[in-house]
Design a protein around this motif. Sequence first.
Motif, PDB file in Angstrom:
ATOM      1  N   LEU A 115       7.104   4.495  33.268  1.00 26.97           N
ATOM      2  CA  LEU A 115       5.663   4.585  33.526  1.00 26.97           C
ATOM      3  C   LEU A 115       4.903   3.501  32.776  1.00 26.97           C
ATOM      4  CD1 LEU A 115       4.743   8.370  33.667  1.00 26.97           C
ATOM      5  CD2 LEU A 115       4.873   6.716  35.525  1.00 26.97           C
ATOM      6  N   ALA A 116       5.301   3.223  31.548  1.00 25.32           N
ATOM      7  CA  ALA A 116       4.637   2.169  30.779  1.00 25.32           C
ATOM      8  C   ALA A 116       4.808   0.819  31.472  1.00 25.32           C
ATOM      9  CB  ALA A 116       5.201   2.116  29.360  1.00 25.32           C
ATOM     10  N   HIS A 117       6.008   0.523  31.914  1.00 22.98           N
ATOM     11  CA  HIS A 117       6.253  -0.755  32.589  1.00 22.98           C
ATOM     12  C   HIS A 117       5.391  -0.860  33.844  1.00 22.98           C
ATOM     13  CE1 HIS A 117       8.384  -3.855  34.903  1.00 22.98           C
ATOM     14  NE2 HIS A 117       8.597  -4.374  33.707  1.00 22.98           N
ATOM     15  N   TRP A 118       5.340   0.203  34.633  1.00 20.68           N
ATOM     16  CA  TRP A 118       4.508   0.186  35.849  1.00 20.68           C
ATOM     17  C   TRP A 118       3.022   0.055  35.495  1.00 20.68           C
ATOM     18  CZ3 TRP A 118       1.440   4.264  38.294  1.00 20.68           C
ATOM     19  CH2 TRP A 118       0.930   3.870  39.534  1.00 20.68           C
ATOM     20  N   ALA A 119       2.588   0.749  34.439  1.00 21.43           N
ATOM     21  CA  ALA A 119       1.178   0.643  34.031  1.00 21.43           C
ATOM     22  C   ALA A 119       0.824  -0.805  33.719  1.00 21.43           C
ATOM     23  CB  ALA A 119       0.902   1.545  32.827  1.00 21.43           C
ATOM     24  N   PHE A 120       1.712  -1.492  33.004  1.00 23.17           N
ATOM     25  CA  PHE A 120       1.440  -2.877  32.613  1.00 23.17           C
ATOM     26  C   PHE A 120       1.589  -3.858  33.765  1.00 23.17           C
ATOM     27  CE2 PHE A 120       2.957  -1.385  28.225  1.00 23.17           C
ATOM     28  CZ  PHE A 120       1.667  -1.062  27.826  1.00 23.17           C
ATOM     29  N   THR A 121       2.551  -3.639  34.643  1.00 22.02           N
ATOM     30  CA  THR A 121       2.802  -4.602  35.719  1.00 22.02           C
ATOM     31  C   THR A 121       2.097  -4.248  37.023  1.00 22.02           C
ATOM     32  OG1 THR A 121       4.833  -3.469  36.401  1.00 22.02           O
ATOM     33  CG2 THR A 121       5.046  -5.259  34.759  1.00 22.02           C
ATOM     34  N   GLY A 122       1.814  -2.978  37.246  1.00 23.79           N
ATOM     35  CA  GLY A 122       1.222  -2.557  38.510  1.00 23.79           C
ATOM     36  C   GLY A 122      -0.226  -2.137  38.443  1.00 23.79           C
ATOM     37  N   LEU A 123      -0.685  -1.733  37.261  1.00 32.31           N
ATOM     38  CA  LEU A 123      -2.050  -1.229  37.133  1.00 32.31           C
ATOM     39  C   LEU A 123      -2.955  -2.149  36.320  1.00 32.31           C
ATOM     40  CD1 LEU A 123      -1.363   2.567  36.426  1.00 32.31           C
ATOM     41  CD2 LEU A 123      -1.888   1.459  38.618  1.00 32.31           C
ATOM     42  N   GLY A 124      -2.406  -3.183  35.732  1.00 31.50           N
ATOM     43  CA  GLY A 124      -3.214  -4.051  34.879  1.00 31.50           C
ATOM     44  C   GLY A 124      -3.651  -3.371  33.598  1.00 31.50           C
ATOM     45  N   CYS A 125      -2.860  -2.429  33.144  1.00 28.12           N
ATOM     46  CA  CYS A 125      -3.167  -1.687  31.922  1.00 28.12           C
ATOM     47  C   CYS A 125      -3.186  -2.631  30.717  1.00 28.12           C
ATOM     48  CB  CYS A 125      -2.114  -0.598  31.730  1.00 28.12           C
ATOM     49  SG  CYS A 125      -2.286   0.392  30.239  1.00 28.12           S
ATOM     50  N   THR A 126      -4.230  -2.511  29.895  1.00 30.39           N
ATOM     51  CA  THR A 126      -4.348  -3.321  28.689  1.00 30.39           C
ATOM     52  C   THR A 126      -3.866  -2.581  27.442  1.00 30.39           C
ATOM     53  OG1 THR A 126      -6.619  -2.563  28.357  1.00 30.39           O
ATOM     54  CG2 THR A 126      -6.306  -4.635  29.579  1.00 30.39           C
ATOM     55  N   ARG A 127      -3.850  -1.252  27.513  1.00 34.45           N
ATOM     56  CA  ARG A 127      -3.476  -0.413  26.369  1.00 34.45           C
ATOM     57  C   ARG A 127      -3.061   0.945  26.924  1.00 34.45           C
ATOM     58  NH1 ARG A 127      -4.788   0.952  20.882  1.00 34.45           N
ATOM     59  NH2 ARG A 127      -5.552   3.080  20.699  1.00 34.45           N
ATOM     60  N   LEU A 128      -1.836   1.367  26.601  1.00 36.96           N
ATOM     61  CA  LEU A 128      -1.369   2.677  27.028  1.00 36.96           C
ATOM     62  C   LEU A 128      -1.441   3.608  25.823  1.00 36.96           C
ATOM     63  CD1 LEU A 128      -0.218   4.372  29.334  1.00 36.96           C
ATOM     64  CD2 LEU A 128       2.074   3.660  28.605  1.00 36.96           C
ATOM     65  N   VAL A 129      -2.153   4.694  25.989  1.00 34.11           N
ATOM     66  CA  VAL A 129      -2.414   5.639  24.905  1.00 34.11           C
ATOM     67  C   VAL A 129      -1.514   6.861  25.060  1.00 34.11           C
ATOM     68  CG1 VAL A 129      -4.174   7.139  23.853  1.00 34.11           C
ATOM     69  CG2 VAL A 129      -4.805   4.875  24.731  1.00 34.11           C
ATOM     70  N   TRP A 130      -0.996   7.334  23.949  1.00 34.78           N
ATOM     71  CA  TRP A 130      -0.272   8.602  23.885  1.00 34.78           C
ATOM     72  C   TRP A 130      -1.003   9.467  22.866  1.00 34.78           C
ATOM     73  CZ3 TRP A 130       1.651  10.028  19.097  1.00 34.78           C
ATOM     74  CH2 TRP A 130       2.322  11.258  19.063  1.00 34.78           C
ATOM     75  N   ARG A 131      -1.239  10.729  23.218  1.00 33.53           N
ATOM     76  CA  ARG A 131      -1.828  11.694  22.287  1.00 33.53           C
ATOM     77  C   ARG A 131      -1.032  12.990  22.356  1.00 33.53           C
ATOM     78  NH1 ARG A 131      -7.715  13.098  23.116  1.00 33.53           N
ATOM     79  NH2 ARG A 131      -6.962  13.597  25.196  1.00 33.53           N
ATOM     80  N   ALA A 132      -0.891  13.634  21.223  1.00 34.69           N
ATOM     81  CA  ALA A 132      -0.251  14.944  21.168  1.00 34.69           C
ATOM     82  C   ALA A 132      -0.838  15.699  19.988  1.00 34.69           C
ATOM     83  CB  ALA A 132       1.258  14.811  21.012  1.00 34.69           C
ATOM     84  N   GLU A 133      -0.945  16.998  20.167  1.00 30.88           N
ATOM     85  CA  GLU A 133      -1.439  17.821  19.080  1.00 30.88           C
ATOM     86  C   GLU A 133      -0.564  17.627  17.842  1.00 30.88           C
ATOM     87  OE1 GLU A 133      -2.097  22.498  17.965  1.00 30.88           O
ATOM     88  OE2 GLU A 133      -2.075  21.943  20.080  1.00 30.88           O
ATOM     89  N   VAL A 134      -1.197  17.524  16.682  1.00 27.98           N
ATOM     90  CA  VAL A 134      -0.456  17.399  15.430  1.00 27.98           C
ATOM     91  C   VAL A 134       0.531  18.564  15.343  1.00 27.98           C
ATOM     92  CG1 VAL A 134      -0.638  17.485  12.915  1.00 27.98           C
ATOM     93  CG2 VAL A 134      -2.272  16.127  14.238  1.00 27.98           C
ATOM     94  N   GLY A 135       1.787  18.241  15.091  1.00 26.01           N
ATOM     95  CA  GLY A 135       2.842  19.240  15.032  1.00 26.01           C
ATOM     96  C   GLY A 135       3.804  19.170  16.205  1.00 26.01           C
ATOM     97  N   ASN A 136       3.411  18.495  17.289  1.00 30.05           N
ATOM     98  CA  ASN A 136       4.292  18.370  18.449  1.00 30.05           C
ATOM     99  C   ASN A 136       5.296  17.239  18.184  1.00 30.05           C
ATOM    100  OD1 ASN A 136       5.545  18.158  20.927  1.00 30.05           O
ATOM    101  ND2 ASN A 136       3.651  18.221  22.117  1.00 30.05           N
ATOM    102  N   ALA A 137       6.264  17.552  17.342  1.00 33.86           N
ATOM    103  CA  ALA A 137       7.232  16.549  16.880  1.00 33.86           C
ATOM    104  C   ALA A 137       8.080  15.992  18.017  1.00 33.86           C
ATOM    105  CB  ALA A 137       8.119  17.152  15.801  1.00 33.86           C
ATOM    106  N   ALA A 138       8.392  16.796  19.032  1.00 32.26           N
ATOM    107  CA  ALA A 138       9.214  16.309  20.145  1.00 32.26           C
ATOM    108  C   ALA A 138       8.483  15.229  20.921  1.00 32.26           C
ATOM    109  CB  ALA A 138       9.599  17.466  21.058  1.00 32.26           C
ATOM    110  N   SER A 139       7.210  15.427  21.196  1.00 31.88           N
ATOM    111  CA  SER A 139       6.430  14.418  21.909  1.00 31.88           C
ATOM    112  C   SER A 139       6.313  13.148  21.077  1.00 31.88           C
ATOM    113  CB  SER A 139       5.040  14.962  22.254  1.00 31.88           C
ATOM    114  OG  SER A 139       4.304  14.017  22.993  1.00 31.88           O
TER     115      SER A 139
END
Length: 195
Positions: A115-139
């Motif tokens: 998904l990151a590769h497609w965002a950068f090459t197909g969507l013109g994404c300048t910054r891909l953000v990831w957020r997860a609640e503090v404590g979600n160690a798996a994410s």
Amino acid sequence: MEPITLTTDRLRLRNFVPGDAEAVYEICQDPAIRRWTTVPDPYTRQDADFFLNRLVPDGWREDTEYAFAVEPLAGGPLLAAASLSSRDGGAWEIGFWLAEEHRGGGYMTEIARALAHWAFTGLGCTRLVWRAEVGNAASRAVAERVGFVVEGVQRAALVNKGTLRDCWVGALLPSDFGLPSPLPYLPAPDLPART
């Protein structure tokens, strides 16, 4: 945008279809998915139908969120969901869940990289953000394996089940994948420590 299909060495990321309702409903009974993601809790069959028949097609049609159903390339059951949501200024945010029985096999890392590769090459994404609640160690472990730089904690920045929660935030830039950015990037200069 019309829905597209992406593939990796092992997986197919395709558009959700109404026939996925039972699988989505069953997977979202997992307490960890209901705890750490923003899916409703309890998760009903009506929630699955609303997701598949309203949220997914509206997101693609309005170019606000591109949701993918993930299944083995060789065939098999739905094992994950992942999406890219539009944010301001060319930034997108990634979100995902994975069926419990498929955790630990590197699938989510593979999905997030695709998904990151497609965002950068197909969507013109300048910054891909990831957020997860503090404590979600798996994410967080997935994000770090993909290459997201964890930038810190945002207080009261994530709404989950009607409650504001602190969240970790990280970002991935096109240059982290060896790709050019659609806009020039001027990093802040290193400043001397203040005394």
